[in-house]
Design a protein around this motif. Structure first.
Motif, short mmCIF file in Angstrom:
data_model
loop_
_atom_site.label_atom_id
_atom_site.label_comp_id
_atom_site.label_asym_id
_atom_site.label_seq_id
_atom_site.Cartn_x
_atom_site.Cartn_y
_atom_site.Cartn_z
N LEU A 129 0.17 11.91 -9.72
CA LEU A 129 -0.76 13.03 -9.60
C LEU A 129 -0.07 14.39 -9.63
CD1 LEU A 129 -3.16 11.70 -6.83
CD2 LEU A 129 -3.59 11.86 -9.28
N ALA A 130 1.26 14.38 -9.53
CA ALA A 130 1.99 15.64 -9.54
C ALA A 130 1.78 16.33 -10.89
CB ALA A 130 3.47 15.40 -9.30
N VAL A 131 1.46 17.59 -10.86
CA VAL A 131 1.19 18.34 -12.07
C VAL A 131 2.38 19.26 -12.36
CG1 VAL A 131 -0.34 20.02 -13.15
CG2 VAL A 131 -1.27 18.28 -11.63
N VAL B 181 0.84 -1.19 0.00
CA VAL B 181 0.00 0.00 0.00
C VAL B 181 0.87 1.25 0.00
CG1 VAL B 181 -1.63 1.33 1.39
CG2 VAL B 181 -2.00 -1.10 1.06
N PHE B 182 1.95 1.23 0.77
CA PHE B 182 2.85 2.37 0.82
C PHE B 182 3.48 2.64 -0.54
CE2 PHE B 182 7.14 4.10 1.49
CZ PHE B 182 6.79 5.31 2.05
N VAL B 183 3.96 1.59 -1.20
CA VAL B 183 4.57 1.74 -2.52
C VAL B 183 3.53 2.22 -3.52
CG1 VAL B 183 5.64 0.47 -4.43
CG2 VAL B 183 6.39 0.07 -2.08
N PHE B 184 2.32 1.67 -3.46
CA PHE B 184 1.26 2.09 -4.37
C PHE B 184 0.93 3.57 -4.17
CE2 PHE B 184 -3.29 2.87 -5.01
CZ PHE B 184 -3.37 2.63 -6.37
N MET B 185 0.82 4.00 -2.93
CA MET B 185 0.51 5.40 -2.64
C MET B 185 1.64 6.32 -3.14
SD MET B 185 -2.46 5.52 -1.28
CE MET B 185 -2.64 6.97 -0.28
N ALA B 186 2.88 5.88 -2.97
CA ALA B 186 4.01 6.71 -3.43
C ALA B 186 3.94 6.90 -4.93
CB ALA B 186 5.34 6.06 -3.02
N PHE B 187 3.69 5.81 -5.68
CA PHE B 187 3.59 5.93 -7.14
C PHE B 187 2.36 6.73 -7.54
CE2 PHE B 187 6.43 2.18 -7.25
CZ PHE B 187 7.41 2.74 -8.07
#
Length: 96
Positions: A18-20, A7-13
């Motif tokens: 999402l960075a614009v 979950v942590f790795v998924f959230m990091a990616f």
């Protein structure tokens, strides 16, 4: 535990995705500054400054010369190559 790491790795990616990135819009002062900066960079790349050895030395080359270790990487590599033959026998040309 594996799920928490996953979950942590998924959230990091996900957050990276999402960075614009906003580019400078054409016609603005910032865009004109960037155009001038890129022009200067391009001119430097096309017309490098002449140095005694042809190309300016990088940080690690300067540091090796300063510390007295210049050339030791090549000596170490030659020693390893001589001790551990990684190529086929008789594949290197013999000097006459």
């Amino acid at each position: 535990m594996k799920k928490a790491i996953g979950v942590f790795v998924f959230m990091a990616f996900m957050f990276q995705g999402l960075a614009v990135v906003e580019a400078a819009e054409r016609g603005t002062e910032e865009y004109n500054r960037l155009v001038e900066y890129k022009k200067i960079q391009r001119e430097k790349r096309m017309n490098p400054s002449p140095s005694p050895e042809g190309k300016a030395k990088g940080f690690w080359q300067k540091e090796a010369e300063r510390s007295g270790f210049a050339g030791t990487a090549a000596m170490f590599g030659n020693a390893i190559t001589g001790a551990i033959p990684l190529d086929k026998p008789n594949s290197r040309k013999q000097a006459k």
